[in-house]
Design an enzyme around this catalytic site. Structure first.
Site, PDB file in Angstrom:
ATOM      1  CB  ALA A  65      -0.888  -0.025   1.236  1.00  0.00           C
ATOM      2  N   GLY A 110       0.719  -5.044   1.084  1.00  0.00           N
ATOM      3  CA  GLY A 110      -0.520  -5.159   0.314  1.00  0.00           C
ATOM      4  C   GLY A 110      -0.328  -5.887  -1.004  1.00  0.00           C
ATOM      5  CD  GLU A 133       2.156  -5.383   5.867  1.00  0.00           C
ATOM      6  OE1 GLU A 133       3.026  -6.243   6.138  1.00  0.00           O
ATOM      7  OE2 GLU A 133       1.316  -5.532   4.964  1.00  0.00           O
TER       8      GLU A 133
END
Ligand code: CO8
Length: 259
Positions: A65, A110, A133
């Site tokens: 992302a 993502g 992440e």
């Protein structure tokens, strides 16, 4: 406006490319909306028999992302973004035909979660995988904690998510995160050949197989067997079942019509 999602229809197979190569195809909200719109079109298109998802440029499938866009989000915005991404990926997973991720480079955060929502993952030997992440102070939010765990098991999912390290294509293959590893130059041809093979099968039966595998996986065993029996029964309401069995008995190739 730049088009971040490209769609190439080749007969009954569609190649969808996430195309922000300068940002390593990072998914910002505009791209995710384009992806959602593309999936809506594909879900309506009766002619499509298989979908290939890949990344534009040489380096990345999707590097996650968009960190620049998420940096200043508050908790509510982040939750909304997470739900939106989850819903788009669930719609990819729910398409009634095979979806193949052709992973040409970095599949991180993502991007790894996008690949996880596909039926089958074919990776270039140069691909890299990870859920980094934790290094940003967050966790996977497009259903990675769930899909990754179901695919590779709790221990390996935790190692990837707690450690935030990247693994290469062979390591990903060894833990079942990818299904096939091929040379970079033959990635799209390999994905296309697989898509073509599936596209020639009976599409309604294939959709029932996908539904039984995906839905049954979350059910208690006896319920999942009943679900399979329903799906099996439904195949006998199709002309393709009559054709498939008649063709066998007549010693000829079946001509499936998706009816
Ligand atoms: N977001 C935004 N921009 C990115 C991203 C990203 N995820 N990844 C790369 N880019 C950009 C870089 O900033 C750089 O831009 P610029 O040229 O303007 O500086 C450009 O792409 C090229 O990248 P690099 O120069 O870094 O290329 P390298 O070859 O040196 O490194 C890496 C490649 C290793 C892939 C590196 O770019 C990297 O580590 N990227 C980030 C990977 C990452 O952490 N991904 C996870 C993001 S978080 C996430 O996906 C959460 C999903 C769930 C969200 C839930 C909602 C709340």
């Amino acid at each position: 406006m730049d088009k971040n999602i490209l769609m190439d229809h080749r007969d009954e197979i569609v190649i969808l490319t996430i195309n922000r190569p300068k940002e390593l195809n990072a998914l910002n909200q505009a791209t995710m909306q384009e992806l959602a719109d593309a999936i809506s079109l594909l879900a309506e298109d009766q002619k499509v028999r298989a979908l290939i998802i890949t990344g534009g440029g040489e380096k990345a499938f999707v590097a996650g992302a968009d960190i620049r866009e998420m940096a200043d989000m508050d908790a509510l915005e982040a939750r909304r973004w997470s739900r939106f991404g989850q819903q788009v990926f669930s719609r990819i997973e729910g398409l009634p035909y095979p979806v193949i991720a052709a992973i040409n480079g970095f599949a991180l955060g993502g991007g790894c979660e996008l690949a996880l929502s596909c039926d089958i993952r074919i990776a270039s030997s140069q691909a890299r995988f990870g859920q980094p992440e934790i290094n940003l102070g967050i966790i996977p939010g497009f259903a990675g904690t769930q899909r990754l765990t179901r695919l590779v098991g709790k221990g390996r999912a935790k190692m990837l998510i707690y450690g935030g390290d990247m693994i290469n294509a062979d390591e990903a293959m060894a833990i079942g995160l990818v299904d096939v590893v091929v040379a970079a130059e033959s990635l799209l041809d390999s994905a296309y050949a697989l898509a073509k093979k599936y596209a020639e099968k009976a599409p309604l039966a294939l959709a029932q197989a996908k539904s039984a595998i995906d839905n049954g996986a979350d059910m208690e065993a006896e319920k999942s067997y009943k679900f399979e029996a329903e799906a099996f029964g439904l195949c006998f309401a199709t002309g393709d079942q009559k054709e498939g069995m008649k063709a066998f008995l007549e010693k000829r190739k079946p001509a499936f019509r998706g009816k």
